[in-house]
Design a protein around this motif. Structure first.
Motif, PDB file in Angstrom:
ATOM      1  N   LEU A 172      -6.052  20.763 -10.156  1.00  0.00           N
ATOM      2  CA  LEU A 172      -7.143  21.563  -9.737  1.00  0.00           C
ATOM      3  C   LEU A 172      -7.730  21.758 -11.029  1.00  0.00           C
ATOM      4  O   LEU A 172      -9.156  21.742 -11.084  1.00  0.00           O
ATOM      5  N   VAL A 173      -6.918  22.505 -12.203  1.00  0.00           N
ATOM      6  CA  VAL A 173      -7.665  23.107 -13.269  1.00  0.00           C
ATOM      7  C   VAL A 173      -7.969  21.920 -14.291  1.00  0.00           C
ATOM      8  O   VAL A 173      -9.377  21.844 -14.507  1.00  0.00           O
ATOM      9  N   GLU A 174      -6.891  21.098 -14.594  1.00  0.00           N
ATOM     10  CA  GLU A 174      -6.946  20.244 -15.570  1.00  0.00           C
ATOM     11  C   GLU A 174      -7.698  18.863 -15.060  1.00  0.00           C
ATOM     12  O   GLU A 174      -8.614  18.351 -16.051  1.00  0.00           O
ATOM     13  N   GLN A 175      -7.770  18.536 -13.976  1.00  0.00           N
ATOM     14  CA  GLN A 175      -8.496  17.280 -13.666  1.00  0.00           C
ATOM     15  C   GLN A 175      -9.784  17.261 -12.838  1.00  0.00           C
ATOM     16  O   GLN A 175     -10.631  16.598 -12.819  1.00  0.00           O
ATOM     17  N   ARG A 176      -9.811  18.441 -11.883  1.00  0.00           N
ATOM     18  CA  ARG A 176     -11.112  18.724 -11.260  1.00  0.00           C
ATOM     19  C   ARG A 176     -11.732  19.855 -11.597  1.00  0.00           C
ATOM     20  O   ARG A 176     -12.594  20.012 -10.914  1.00  0.00           O
ATOM     21  N   GLY A 177     -11.618  20.462 -12.575  1.00  0.00           N
ATOM     22  CA  GLY A 177     -12.539  21.472 -13.102  1.00  0.00           C
ATOM     23  C   GLY A 177     -12.488  22.818 -12.498  1.00  0.00           C
ATOM     24  O   GLY A 177     -13.430  23.465 -12.827  1.00  0.00           O
ATOM     25  N   LEU A 178     -11.512  22.928 -11.788  1.00  0.00           N
ATOM     26  CA  LEU A 178     -11.726  24.730 -10.992  1.00  0.00           C
ATOM     27  C   LEU A 178     -11.231  25.617 -12.104  1.00  0.00           C
ATOM     28  O   LEU A 178     -10.309  25.460 -13.066  1.00  0.00           O
ATOM     29  N   SER A 179     -11.487  26.914 -11.957  1.00  0.00           N
ATOM     30  CA  SER A 179     -10.989  27.864 -12.659  1.00  0.00           C
ATOM     31  C   SER A 179      -9.501  28.299 -12.026  1.00  0.00           C
ATOM     32  O   SER A 179      -9.333  27.610 -10.835  1.00  0.00           O
TER      33      SER A 179
ATOM     34  N   HIS B 224       2.364  12.138 -18.123  1.00  0.00           N
ATOM     35  CA  HIS B 224       2.482  12.112 -19.534  1.00  0.00           C
ATOM     36  C   HIS B 224       1.983  10.468 -19.683  1.00  0.00           C
ATOM     37  O   HIS B 224       1.250  10.295 -20.744  1.00  0.00           O
ATOM     38  N   VAL B 225       2.578   9.649 -18.922  1.00  0.00           N
ATOM     39  CA  VAL B 225       2.246   8.385 -19.271  1.00  0.00           C
ATOM     40  C   VAL B 225       1.110   7.956 -18.724  1.00  0.00           C
ATOM     41  O   VAL B 225       0.391   6.973 -19.588  1.00  0.00           O
ATOM     42  N   GLY B 226       0.427   8.314 -17.770  1.00  0.00           N
ATOM     43  CA  GLY B 226      -0.647   7.772 -17.418  1.00  0.00           C
ATOM     44  C   GLY B 226      -1.830   8.675 -17.439  1.00  0.00           C
ATOM     45  O   GLY B 226      -2.947   8.461 -17.378  1.00  0.00           O
ATOM     46  N   LYS B 227      -1.735   9.909 -18.225  1.00  0.00           N
ATOM     47  CA  LYS B 227      -2.789  10.732 -18.741  1.00  0.00           C
ATOM     48  C   LYS B 227      -3.708  11.256 -17.459  1.00  0.00           C
ATOM     49  O   LYS B 227      -4.724  11.557 -17.797  1.00  0.00           O
ATOM     50  N   SER B 228      -3.198  10.831 -16.487  1.00  0.00           N
ATOM     51  CA  SER B 228      -4.182  11.533 -14.954  1.00  0.00           C
ATOM     52  C   SER B 228      -2.960  11.972 -13.896  1.00  0.00           C
ATOM     53  O   SER B 228      -1.875  11.456 -14.138  1.00  0.00           O
ATOM     54  N   TYR B 229      -3.432  12.357 -12.916  1.00  0.00           N
ATOM     55  CA  TYR B 229      -2.443  12.621 -11.894  1.00  0.00           C
ATOM     56  C   TYR B 229      -2.515  11.621 -10.777  1.00  0.00           C
ATOM     57  O   TYR B 229      -1.867  11.675  -9.773  1.00  0.00           O
ATOM     58  N   THR B 230      -2.941  10.415 -10.910  1.00  0.00           N
ATOM     59  CA  THR B 230      -3.034   9.230 -10.279  1.00  0.00           C
ATOM     60  C   THR B 230      -1.652   8.716 -10.113  1.00  0.00           C
ATOM     61  O   THR B 230      -1.236   8.512  -8.944  1.00  0.00           O
ATOM     62  N   LEU B 231      -1.013   8.654 -11.200  1.00  0.00           N
ATOM     63  CA  LEU B 231       0.565   8.155 -10.908  1.00  0.00           C
ATOM     64  C   LEU B 231       1.366   9.017 -10.055  1.00  0.00           C
ATOM     65  O   LEU B 231       2.266   8.778  -9.155  1.00  0.00           O
ATOM     66  N   PRO B 232       1.375  10.497 -10.513  1.00  0.00           N
ATOM     67  CA  PRO B 232       2.105  11.233  -9.677  1.00  0.00           C
ATOM     68  C   PRO B 232       1.749  11.132  -8.058  1.00  0.00           C
ATOM     69  O   PRO B 232       2.475  11.377  -7.134  1.00  0.00           O
ATOM     70  N   MET B 233       0.571  11.061  -7.737  1.00  0.00           N
ATOM     71  CA  MET B 233       0.030  10.845  -6.204  1.00  0.00           C
ATOM     72  C   MET B 233       0.587   9.548  -5.776  1.00  0.00           C
ATOM     73  O   MET B 233       0.823   9.594  -4.521  1.00  0.00           O
ATOM     74  N   LEU B 234       0.488   8.502  -6.713  1.00  0.00           N
ATOM     75  CA  LEU B 234       0.935   7.387  -5.990  1.00  0.00           C
ATOM     76  C   LEU B 234       2.511   7.457  -5.866  1.00  0.00           C
ATOM     77  O   LEU B 234       2.905   6.816  -4.808  1.00  0.00           O
ATOM     78  N   SER B 235       3.232   8.013  -6.601  1.00  0.00           N
ATOM     79  CA  SER B 235       4.798   8.204  -6.336  1.00  0.00           C
ATOM     80  C   SER B 235       5.033   9.215  -5.087  1.00  0.00           C
ATOM     81  O   SER B 235       5.951   8.882  -4.279  1.00  0.00           O
ATOM     82  N   VAL B 236       4.032   9.929  -4.867  1.00  0.00           N
ATOM     83  CA  VAL B 236       4.254  10.842  -3.453  1.00  0.00           C
ATOM     84  C   VAL B 236       4.009   9.840  -2.270  1.00  0.00           C
ATOM     85  O   VAL B 236       4.749   9.703  -1.437  1.00  0.00           O
TER      86      VAL B 236
ATOM     87  N   TYR C 181       5.668  18.824  -5.126  1.00  0.00           N
ATOM     88  CA  TYR C 181       4.581  18.260  -5.943  1.00  0.00           C
ATOM     89  C   TYR C 181       3.450  18.971  -5.844  1.00  0.00           C
ATOM     90  O   TYR C 181       2.639  19.526  -6.797  1.00  0.00           O
ATOM     91  N   CYS C 182       2.958  19.441  -4.662  1.00  0.00           N
ATOM     92  CA  CYS C 182       1.878  20.389  -4.364  1.00  0.00           C
ATOM     93  C   CYS C 182       2.021  21.927  -4.760  1.00  0.00           C
ATOM     94  O   CYS C 182       1.294  22.597  -5.474  1.00  0.00           O
ATOM     95  N   ALA C 183       3.599  22.267  -4.561  1.00  0.00           N
ATOM     96  CA  ALA C 183       3.854  23.607  -4.996  1.00  0.00           C
ATOM     97  C   ALA C 183       3.834  23.756  -6.744  1.00  0.00           C
ATOM     98  O   ALA C 183       3.309  24.608  -7.212  1.00  0.00           O
ATOM     99  N   THR C 184       4.172  22.776  -7.288  1.00  0.00           N
ATOM    100  CA  THR C 184       4.381  22.690  -8.741  1.00  0.00           C
ATOM    101  C   THR C 184       3.254  22.488  -9.577  1.00  0.00           C
ATOM    102  O   THR C 184       2.905  22.746 -10.512  1.00  0.00           O
ATOM    103  N   TRP C 185       2.587  21.043  -9.005  1.00  0.00           N
ATOM    104  CA  TRP C 185       1.647  20.832  -9.767  1.00  0.00           C
ATOM    105  C   TRP C 185       0.031  20.894  -9.499  1.00  0.00           C
ATOM    106  O   TRP C 185      -0.629  20.709 -10.078  1.00  0.00           O
ATOM    107  N   MET C 186      -0.013  21.187  -8.115  1.00  0.00           N
ATOM    108  CA  MET C 186      -1.209  21.267  -7.636  1.00  0.00           C
ATOM    109  C   MET C 186      -2.128  22.159  -8.510  1.00  0.00           C
ATOM    110  O   MET C 186      -3.472  21.978  -8.739  1.00  0.00           O
ATOM    111  N   PRO C 187      -1.758  23.459  -8.754  1.00  0.00           N
ATOM    112  CA  PRO C 187      -2.843  24.320  -9.597  1.00  0.00           C
ATOM    113  C   PRO C 187      -3.049  23.689 -10.753  1.00  0.00           C
ATOM    114  O   PRO C 187      -4.309  23.808 -11.254  1.00  0.00           O
TER     115      PRO C 187
END
Length: 421
Positions: free
Chosen positions: A249-256, A381-393, A240-246
């Motif tokens: 960080l860009v889309e939800q936390r506003g990092l470059s 896609h379902v939750g429109k945020s990364y909360t559900l992916p993190m909950l699955s972790v 999850y970290c290797a695939t979705w972390m970048p």
């Protein structure tokens, strides 16, 4: 230098070849995870018209072919040695990684990723076979610990380098450079590693050893399934970290893109340091007379609980708190890394079945990568945020901890049959 001289020299430098294997493992992760940075690049997303679900399936492609070919690659390595199967597959995945730049559609991207996964399937069977053959029991733990760094350093370096190349040049240039530059690794590999094609007598001896712990003995052992489940659940988080972390960080936390690559780098370097330190600490505790099974289980459970703090980042209000838990959760999961490896592959597994057991656990790793990438994409896609992916972790890590506690018991270890020639 003659071929005989090269063989003799390589045989005398197993630690140097171990470093080479670790670098090869690192390169495989760089080529595996470079796509994650590309999928956080708006130009790449726009060019292929990717949805979150598309990105999930694309990120998972490499793991499906990787999983399917684990046992076949183990069979190839057992019969044809380490040197040439590894060299051929290494060249193939580097070329396929570079060829990603030529893709013009989602199906072509998917095919290229399948090719990379199929070629990289040789890495673990070849590497663990070399370690088993060249290092005695007193050094196998250290050798395995050093080798495992490649799986943590690779995503760290890959994310940072890929992000820098995309920002400085383009996503196409990034794939070409990361793919083709890795080919340099083949030069020392071909010079240092001897041809280890097995003789008929060696093949016969291997078959006799394998008969004592056949596949069915492993498949009916709760220990093997406990290791399979824990490995799947732990690796689900890592991938999850290797695939979705970048992207997170860009889309939800506003990092470059550049900053997201650097933070991903820090996260994976941190987990590598914790993993090595936790493995060493557990060894020291065991050396003082503590039960190895209890000690390693404790570290595995602690790592699972530590990884579950990723959910705190999802609900953090400030960017600073979110980024802290992003790094801390993966770092704390490192408490489980080396100890789960030892518990699942060494402590409770008969020596003659370590190779086959490793193949089964590597399938768990591959499946975790595929499920993590695709399921998290759908949840996003379902939750429109990364909360559900993190909950699955968190859910998977909890399941993994329970499986380690309940199923990893000495009396449930794979049985060894008596073999009569």
């Amino acid at each position: 230098m003659t071929g005989a001289r090269v063989a003799q020299t390589s045989a005398e430098k197993p630690w140097a070849i171990l470093i080479l294997l670790t670098i090869g493992w690192t390169i495989s992760f760089i080529d595996r995870t470079s796509l994650s940075s590309a999928m956080a690049d708006k130009h790449f997303i726009h060019e292929f018209g990717l949805t979150s679900v598309d990105r999930g399936w694309l990120g998972s492609a490499i793991f499906w072919s990787y999983a399917v070919l684990q046992l076949p690659m183990g069979w190839v390595v057992d019969r044809f040695g380490v040197k040439w199967p590894y060299a051929i597959c290494f060249a193939l995945w580097c070329v396929a990684a570079a060829a990603t730049s030529l893709s013009h559609s989602l199906p072509s991207l998917f095919v290229v990723r399948l090719l990379i996964g199929a070629s990289e399937a040789v890495v673990l069977p070849a590497s663990y076979r070399y370690i088993a053959n060249r290092f005695d029991e007193a050094h196998k733990g250290t050798a395995t610990g050093i080798f495992s760094l490649g799986g943590k350093v690779g995503p760290a370096i890959g994310a940072a380098i890929a992000a820098w190349l995309i920002v400085t040049y383009s996503w196409k240039d990034m794939f070409v450079l990361t793919g083709l530059l890795g080919m340099v690794w083949l030069v020392p590999w071909l010079l240092m590693v001897k041809n280890d094609f097995p003789t008929r007598e060696q093949l016969a001896a291997a078959k006799r050893r394998a008969k004592s712990v056949p596949l069915r003995n492993l498949l009916v052992s709760p220990v093997v399934w406990g290791g399979f489940i824990m490995t799947f659940c732990y690796t689900y988080f890592v991938f999850y970290c290797a695939t979705w972390m970048p992207s997170y960080l860009v889309e939800q936390r506003g990092l470059s893109l550049m900053k997201s690559g650097m933070l991903t780098f820090v996260s994976f370097i941190s987990v590598a340091i914790v993993a090595v330190t936790a493995g060493w600490a557990a060894d020291r505790i065991i050396a003082r007379g503590r039960d190895a099974l209890v000690v390693r289980k404790a570290f595995v459970v602690a790592g699972a609980l530590g990884g579950m703090t990723v959910l705190l980042g999802a609900y953090a209000q400030s960017q600073e708190a979110a980024l802290f838990w992003n790094v801390a959760s993966l770092s704390l999961a490192g408490l489980a890394t080396a100890n789960n490896l030892a518990l699942s592959k060494l402590t409770l597994i008969p020596k003659q079945a370590i190779g086959l057991s490793t193949g089964i656990l590597t399938i768990a790793t591959s499946l975790a990568g595929g499920v993590s990438a695709s399921l998290c994409g759908w949840l996003l896609h379902v939750g429109k945020s990364y909360t559900l992916p993190m909950l699955s972790v968190c859910i998977f890590l909890g399941i993994g901890a329970v499986s380690a506690i309940v199923l990893m018991r000495r009396e449930w270890a794979p049985k060894v049959n008596e073999v009569v020639d």
